[in-house]
Design a protein around this motif. Structure first.
Motif, PDB file in Angstrom:
ATOM      1  N   UNK A 354       0.841  -1.200   0.000  1.00  0.00           N
ATOM      2  CA  UNK A 354       0.000   0.000   0.000  1.00  0.00           C
ATOM      3  C   UNK A 354       0.876   1.249   0.000  1.00  0.00           C
ATOM      4  N   UNK A 355       0.290   2.338  -0.452  1.00  0.00           N
ATOM      5  CA  UNK A 355       0.884   3.663  -0.268  1.00  0.00           C
ATOM      6  C   UNK A 355      -0.174   4.556   0.373  1.00  0.00           C
ATOM      7  N   UNK A 364       4.904   7.040   3.462  1.00  0.00           N
ATOM      8  CA  UNK A 364       5.710   5.867   3.136  1.00  0.00           C
ATOM      9  C   UNK A 364       4.844   4.746   2.574  1.00  0.00           C
ATOM     10  N   UNK A 365       5.532   3.763   1.999  1.00  0.00           N
ATOM     11  CA  UNK A 365       4.859   2.540   1.595  1.00  0.00           C
ATOM     12  C   UNK A 365       4.757   1.614   2.805  1.00  0.00           C
ATOM     13  N   UNK A 366       3.799   0.736   2.783  1.00  0.00           N
ATOM     14  CA  UNK A 366       3.685  -0.258   3.849  1.00  0.00           C
ATOM     15  C   UNK A 366       3.088  -1.542   3.285  1.00  0.00           C
ATOM     16  N   UNK A 391      -5.389   9.089   3.111  1.00  0.00           N
ATOM     17  CA  UNK A 391      -5.783   8.397   1.879  1.00  0.00           C
ATOM     18  C   UNK A 391      -4.850   7.217   1.638  1.00  0.00           C
ATOM     19  N   UNK A 392      -5.444   6.057   1.344  1.00  0.00           N
ATOM     20  CA  UNK A 392      -4.664   4.830   1.138  1.00  0.00           C
ATOM     21  C   UNK A 392      -4.974   4.261  -0.236  1.00  0.00           C
ATOM     22  N   UNK A 393      -3.917   3.842  -0.943  1.00  0.00           N
ATOM     23  CA  UNK A 393      -4.053   3.258  -2.277  1.00  0.00           C
ATOM     24  C   UNK A 393      -3.339   1.912  -2.345  1.00  0.00           C
ATOM     25  N   UNK A 394      -3.875   1.047  -3.203  1.00  0.00           N
ATOM     26  CA  UNK A 394      -3.216  -0.218  -3.510  1.00  0.00           C
ATOM     27  C   UNK A 394      -3.658  -0.663  -4.894  1.00  0.00           C
ATOM     28  N   UNK A 395      -2.757  -1.254  -5.638  1.00  0.00           N
ATOM     29  CA  UNK A 395      -3.053  -1.666  -7.005  1.00  0.00           C
ATOM     30  C   UNK A 395      -4.230  -2.642  -7.030  1.00  0.00           C
ATOM     31  N   UNK A 396      -5.208  -2.347  -7.851  1.00  0.00           N
ATOM     32  CA  UNK A 396      -6.361  -3.222  -8.007  1.00  0.00           C
ATOM     33  C   UNK A 396      -7.478  -2.973  -7.021  1.00  0.00           C
ATOM     34  N   UNK A 397      -7.276  -2.044  -6.064  1.00  0.00           N
ATOM     35  CA  UNK A 397      -8.300  -1.755  -5.061  1.00  0.00           C
ATOM     36  C   UNK A 397      -8.717  -0.287  -5.130  1.00  0.00           C
ATOM     37  N   UNK A 398      -9.929  -0.031  -4.703  1.00  0.00           N
ATOM     38  CA  UNK A 398     -10.423   1.344  -4.686  1.00  0.00           C
ATOM     39  C   UNK A 398      -9.693   2.155  -3.620  1.00  0.00           C
ATOM     40  N   UNK A 399      -9.470   3.428  -3.913  1.00  0.00           N
ATOM     41  CA  UNK A 399      -8.839   4.323  -2.945  1.00  0.00           C
ATOM     42  C   UNK A 399      -9.768   4.536  -1.755  1.00  0.00           C
TER      43      UNK A 399
END
Length: 645
Positions: A354-355, A364-366, A391-399
């Motif tokens: 995640x970012x 940071x990334x985690x 705000x959290x993001x991850x590839x393939x998932x909604x923000x």
């Protein structure tokens, strides 16, 4: 006018009959000369190198006898058309794990480990023992009984037993497997016999003939047409199986949830293709299915383990802050839990990157841990403003975004962390009782938050942790300020026992003293497994131990029983280890606190001692023991287990 068609039909029938003749006369004749053609077998001469195995009274080493029998047997099986490998061809040491790695690196039809028995007894029956993979009621069982019968018929022993085996090699084998102990080489006359080529070739011939008979009827082979583990995005799965002959019955068991029901149907297609499916939904997670099948000719397939991972069709990020707001005068790191869940709120256990950004500034990334969770710490100071936006993001998932207000409060806010003194980590799901009928629970990472009216003086806070930890009280000294921070250490009931997995083997008639023992273990954070003893089984204890060998990371097996004895008898595996250590401590405490009467600690031959992967021990209570004394013995057992496991 029908003569021509009749002649044609006659010719066709004659030709068909000729091919039938070829099939059922010529082919079987060839099969009789090479009846094991197409089979891949592995022979395992037990021991080797520095590990001599048993040593006869005249100095004969078991490792040498095992190797000679295996060499003879290999040549006989090659002559029968089998492909044959040996784990060792010379006097080489191999660990049990190395042997398991070798056998499981090949797709074998059979694994045979050759051994010869030993005993410390001066007088022993000339008995053979053939152990078979306890998880295989098909080829392994049939072959063991066949070898056992032939050992007696050919005079190698006066009696012989076929026994379900839980030895390391057998329980970790992925194919039908047996371990032979054709005779006791520590008996002088047997040692003399085993020095002769005649006896060794006879033993090899016995095993050869038994293998040929066991494989006269082709073994039922059923394979899943899928990866292992099989991954599905639905709580309902369909797995395709193929087999070498028709299947009429399927036995399916889910280890994690025995209530799950399954269906098994033949697919409308050429060949033997089948579909396995579940009636009731599976939640997200990992599951192990035990599969066994029966064919129309009554042959049974090898018991296989099939791993299934159920993923949610929709993953989402959930953010759970420690509280709905951040206190105005709080300075430091404010925790927010990031969790992976499906659309129904079920937790998803998986690692994911995640970012995140705070108030538009990239952070940071985690990565989530294996339980699908992570902690994000918001750095709060006097310049943080009136609102914090994460705000959290991850590839393939909604923000996912949450907004936390920074508020001035008239109440006293208490924030803190419950810390395990065992792991030095935060402890989740601790109930924090800070006022009558007012309780909060610690979140992931051990953090807690509550607020109350301004208070001056000491306030008692009670921390009630999950099983395995002691309830802890602490006094907070409050001075009416609007913020207070505290860390609390939570100690385990017994650090040695916490997280251990212990299986109990005892009849239900012993519940008066077994249940208090189980309760003590559970209170100490032990996962306790009460093994079922199916009295209708041929070997009830073997069936119970088979359950134990399906439990991952088992720490100990405790067997409690009665025998016709006036004294307390304690038995352990012959090589000692944890079981012996615990029992020696039990004996010392028993004679000190309960009775000065005889109490013995010895190596035992009980089935459960030699056929489990975990350390094991047997406690034999005196015949006329009272409930009160039995409970005292089990209390001591709990105490010494906690110190010595």
């Amino acid at each position: 006018m029908f003569s021509k068609p009749n002649n044609v039909r006659f010719f066709c029938l004659t030709l068909f009959s000729f091919f039938v003749f070829l099939t059922f006369t010529i082919t079987p004749a060839n099969a009789r000369t090479r009846p094991l053609k197409g089979l891949f077998l592995m022979l395992d001469p037990g021991h080797g190198g520095a590990d001599t195995g048993a040593i006869g009274p005249g100095g004969l080493n078991e490792k040498d006898v095992n190797l000679r029998v295996s060499r003879y047997l290999k040549q006989l099986l090659l002559a029968d058309g089998a492909r044959v490998m040996m784990t060792r061809e010379d006097d080489t040491f191999l660990s049990l794990q190395e042997r398991v790695d070798i056998l499981n690196s090949h797709k074998l039809d059979l694994f045979v480990s050759i051994h010869h028995n030993a005993t410390l007894e001066k007088v022993v029956k000339n008995r053979g023992e053939v152990f078979f993979n306890a998880f295989d009621d098909a080829i392994s069982r049939a072959l063991a009984h066949n070898i056992s019968d032939k050992i007696v018929q050919n005079g190698l022993a006066t009696e012989s037993l076929a026994i379900p085996g839980g030895f390391y090699l057998l329980r970790n084998s992925r194919c039908p497997s047996v371990l032979t102990e054709a005779s006791f080489m520590t008996v002088p006359k047997n040692e003399k016999m085993l020095r002769t080529g005649k006896a060794l070739t006879l033993e090899a011939e016995i095993i050869r003939q038994a293998i040929k008979e066991a494989f006269e009827k082709p073994q039922l082979k059923v394979e899943a047409v899928t990866l292992n583990p099989s991954v599905t995005d639905s709580p309902y799965f369909n797995i395709i199986f193929t087999s070498n002959k028709p299947v009429i019955f399927a036995e399916i068991q889910c280890l994690e949830n025995s209530s799950i029901k399954f269906g098994f149907e033949k697919l409308p297609s050429f060949g033997n293709f089948y579909c396995l499916y579940n009636y009731s939904p599976l939640p997200p997670g990992y599951f192990t299915l035990l599969t066994r099948f029966k064919s129309s000719d009554n042959s049974v397939s090898f018991l296989e383990k099939l791993k299934i991972q159920v993923k949610s069709g929709t993953e989402r990020i959930v953010l759970r802050p420690l509280s709905e707001y951040i206190p105005k005068n709080f300075i430091g790191s404010f925790p927010v839990v990031l969790a992976l869940e499906d659309i129904d709120g079920n937790p998803l256990k998986s690692k994911k990157d995640f970012t995140f950004s705070v108030n538009g500034v990239s952070g940071s990334k985690l990565e989530t841990s294996e339980d699908g969770k992570a902690l994000i710490f918001l750095k709060i100071d006097n310049n943080s403003g009136e609102k914090i936006e994460l705000t959290v993001n991850s590839e393939g998932l909604s923000t996912t975004t949450i907004s936390l207000p920074v508020l001035q409060t008239s109440k006293t806010v208490v924030m803190g962390k419950a810390i395990s003194t065992l792991t030095k980590c935060g402890l989740e799901k601790v109930k924090v009782k800070y006022a009558p009928n007012k309780t909060v629970s610690t979140i992931y990472g051990g953090y807690f938050f509550f607020e109350s009216a301004p208070f001056f003086g000491n306030r008692k806070i009670e921390f009630v942790p999950p099983y395995g930890y002691n309830t802890t009280n602490t006094n907070l000294k409050l001075s009416g300020s609007d913020f207070c921070s505290v860390n609390v250490d939570i100690s385990p009931v017994n650090g040695n026992l916490y997280g251990k997995r212990i299986a109990i083997l005892a009849e239900r008639s012993h519940d008066n003293w077994i249940r208090p023992f189980v309760k003590q273990l559970m209170y100490s954070g032990v996962d306790v497994f009460r093994l079922k003893i199916p009295e209708e089984a041929e070997m009830p204890v073997a069936e119970a131990i088979k359950q134990a060998n399906l439990i991952d990371n088992l720490s100990l097996v405790v067997s409690v029983k009665h025998e016709n004895s006036k004294n307390l008898l304690l038995r352990h595996y012959h090589r000692g280890g944890t079981g012996k250590k615990i029992l020696e401590a039990l004996k010392a405490e028993y004679m000190k606190k309960i009775s000065k009467s005889v109490c013995t600690v010895t190596a035992g031959s009980d089935y459960e001692l030699g056929h489990t992967g975990a350390p094991s021990m047997v406690i034999v209570l005196p015949t006329k023991v009272s409930v009160e004394r039995a409970r005292k013995i089990m209390e001591i057992l709990y105490s010494v287990t906690g110190r010595n496991i």
